[in-house]
Design a protein around this motif. Structure first.
Motif, mmCIF file in Angstrom:
data_model
loop_
_atom_site.group_PDB
_atom_site.id
_atom_site.type_symbol
_atom_site.label_atom_id
_atom_site.label_comp_id
_atom_site.label_asym_id
_atom_site.label_seq_id
_atom_site.Cartn_x
_atom_site.Cartn_y
_atom_site.Cartn_z
ATOM 1 N N VAL A 105 0.862 -1.177 0.000
ATOM 2 C CA VAL A 105 0.000 0.000 0.000
ATOM 3 C C VAL A 105 0.901 1.230 0.000
ATOM 4 N N THR A 118 -1.748 0.965 -4.877
ATOM 5 C CA THR A 118 -1.748 -0.269 -4.105
ATOM 6 C C THR A 118 -1.468 -1.396 -5.075
ATOM 7 N N THR A 170 -4.618 3.908 -4.640
ATOM 8 C CA THR A 170 -4.838 3.744 -3.200
ATOM 9 C C THR A 170 -6.042 4.574 -2.785
#
Length: 90
Positions: free
Chosen positions: A20, A25, A44
């Motif tokens: 992350v 991500t 993300t």
């Protein structure tokens, strides 16, 4: 053994790795011999609930797309952990 059932100690298995970052991500699945069999990248999400929901969905999608048993999941996430309360702060 069926795909995605827990492996026994003598059976090969794969690991899900999650990174992350502040922008993206990434989710990957790696076999016990180090071969990368799946990887994906997405934006993300912001906010703990949105991020949590997104991580669960991305991990489930990666596992569903692979026909291998999963033995473990590791997540790397930036932030500091409050040891007393066991909370992650960003």
């Amino acid at each position: 053994m069926t795909p995605n059932s827990p492996p026994t100690t003598d059976e090969p298995f794969a690991t899900v790795g999650v990174d992350v970052g502040g922008t993206n991500t990434r989710v990957g699945i790696v076999t016990d011999d180090g071969s990368i069999i799946s990887c994906s990248s997405s934006a993300t999400r912001r906010g703990s609930e949105a991020l949590g929901d997104h991580l669960v969905a991305e991990i489930r999608a990666a596992i569903a797309a692979c026909d291998v048993p999963i033995g473990s999941i590791g997540v790397g996430i930036p932030g500091q952990i409050d040891q007393a309360d066991k909370l992650l702060s960003t």
